[in-house]
Write an enzyme that holds these catalytic residues in place. Structure first.
Site, short mmCIF file in Angstrom:
data_model
loop_
_atom_site.label_atom_id
_atom_site.label_comp_id
_atom_site.label_asym_id
_atom_site.label_seq_id
_atom_site.Cartn_x
_atom_site.Cartn_y
_atom_site.Cartn_z
N PRO A 193 0.76 -1.24 0.00
CA PRO A 193 0.00 0.00 0.00
C PRO A 193 0.79 1.30 0.00
O PRO A 193 1.09 1.85 1.05
CB PRO A 193 -0.84 -0.10 1.29
CG PRO A 193 -0.05 -0.97 2.19
CD PRO A 193 0.82 -1.81 1.35
N GLU A 194 1.12 1.85 -1.16
CA GLU A 194 1.45 3.27 -1.25
C GLU A 194 0.29 3.90 -2.02
O GLU A 194 -0.68 3.20 -2.34
CB GLU A 194 2.82 3.48 -1.93
CG GLU A 194 3.94 2.91 -1.07
CD GLU A 194 5.35 3.32 -1.45
OE1 GLU A 194 5.52 4.37 -2.08
OE2 GLU A 194 6.28 2.58 -1.09
N ASN A 217 7.66 4.25 1.29
CA ASN A 217 9.08 3.95 1.37
C ASN A 217 9.71 3.59 0.03
O ASN A 217 10.88 3.86 -0.20
CB ASN A 217 9.30 2.81 2.38
CG ASN A 217 10.65 2.89 3.04
OD1 ASN A 217 11.33 3.92 2.99
ND2 ASN A 217 11.07 1.80 3.65
N LYS A 224 -2.86 7.86 0.94
CA LYS A 224 -3.07 6.45 1.29
C LYS A 224 -4.43 6.23 1.94
O LYS A 224 -4.66 5.17 2.51
CB LYS A 224 -1.93 5.98 2.19
CG LYS A 224 -0.56 6.13 1.55
CD LYS A 224 0.58 5.93 2.53
CE LYS A 224 1.90 6.38 1.91
NZ LYS A 224 2.99 6.41 2.91
N ARG A 264 12.16 3.38 9.67
CA ARG A 264 11.94 2.80 8.33
C ARG A 264 13.29 2.58 7.69
O ARG A 264 14.27 3.25 8.02
CB ARG A 264 11.10 3.72 7.45
CG ARG A 264 9.77 4.12 8.06
CD ARG A 264 8.91 2.95 8.45
NE ARG A 264 8.57 2.09 7.33
CZ ARG A 264 7.58 2.33 6.46
NH1 ARG A 264 6.82 3.37 6.61
NH2 ARG A 264 7.35 1.51 5.48
#
Length: 269
Positions: A2-3, A162, A52, A258
């Site tokens: 999920p981006e 990311n 998102k 991250r």
DNA sequence: TCCTTATGTACAA
DNA sequence: TGTACCTAAGGAC
């Protein structure tokens, strides 16, 4: 998965499958039962995405606000729907299709003003036609925070995660630790344009590919490969492996919990 | 079968 | 900065 591209793709897919039809709405897992009962049998009117965040519109003023978080997944399938497993938070179904939502960070029934409040706290989304890249640049150009952190800040720009962060900084030769205030207007214009194109392609293909045609393994005379996450990328999750352009080992570091990936030779401070 | 990891975010200290 | 939350896949045993 999920981006932002995933969420915009889901908005299209939910609308294509169910829009303007009365839908059976259930929450087999039980964490959304009351709201599901309220919506059951009403018409899915629209589906909207900002960054998102996914919004499913039922009737005139009911919205289901969905955020997949890190683990959320959505699966579509043909009717008849199989018996749901006990992790299905939300199931929509009609006579031809069903769709299951599992593991979301958020699945909540909200009102018009609550939806508006979410839009108001999100930055411009490269996938929305009304997006204003200058609003993002105003914040970036005044910030001592690193560009890597700013790109992941949904108040600054919505939808980048990311993978797109790592890849767009590589594509523009920018060191992830460069302060936002040192990003030039021309660099920001190029990043924004690139994100728009990359993310649109992401919606189309339902995966993230960032390698330019001239740098594909075929074009470089190397054996074909598939990166870990399913798309083809320059640096994401390629720690210590050779940079596709210069051969230097790709570096990785922890940044705000991250994983960051970049090529120290190709990306300039 | 257990452990780690993941494309995310919110909140507490 | 650390921790909590949500799920499933893959790898180490």
């Amino acid at each position: 998965m999920p981006e932002g591209h995933t969420i915009h793709r889901l908005a299209k897919d939910y609308a294509a499958a169910f829009a303007r039809t009365a839908v059976r709405v259930t929450s087999p897992q039980g964490k959304f039962t009351d709201s599901a009962a309220l919506l059951d049998g009403t018409v899915l009117t629209t589906a909207d995405a900002h960054g998102k965040h996914l919004f499913l519109g039922f009737g005139d003023h009911h919205w289901v606000h969905i955020h997949l978080g890190l683990f959320g997944k959505v699966t579509f399938g043909p009717a008849p729907a199989p018996p749901p497993t006990d992790t299905v938070r939300l199931r929509l179904a009609d006579d031809t299709t069903y769709v299951d939502l599992r593991g979301p960070t958020t699945c909540a029934l909200i009102t018009d003003p609550e939806k508006q409040a979410i839009h108001d706290r999100l930055g411009p989304d490269p996938l929305r036609p009304d997006a204003d890249p200058a609003a993002a640049y105003r914040r970036i150009s005044r910030s001592r925070t690193t560009i890597a952190t700013l790109l992941m800040d949904q108040k600054v720009i919505a939808g980048v995660g990311n993978v797109y962060r790592a890849e767009v900084l590589f594509r523009h030769g920018i060191d992830p630790y460069r302060p936002g205030k040192d990003i030039t207007p021309a660099e920001w214009d190029a990043i924004w344009q690139d994100l728009t194109a990359l993310m649109r392609e992401g919606v189309r293909n339902n995966r993230i590919d960032t390698v330019r045609p001239e740098h594909t393994p075929e074009a470089m005379g190397r054996p074909p490969r598939v990166d870990d996450h399913g798309g083809e990328v320059y640096v994401y999750r390629r720690a210590n492996r050779p940079c596709h352009l210069c051969g230097s080992p790709v570096r990785t570091a922890d940044l705000a919990a991250r994983n960051l990936f970049w090529c120290p030779a190709c990306q300039k401070r």
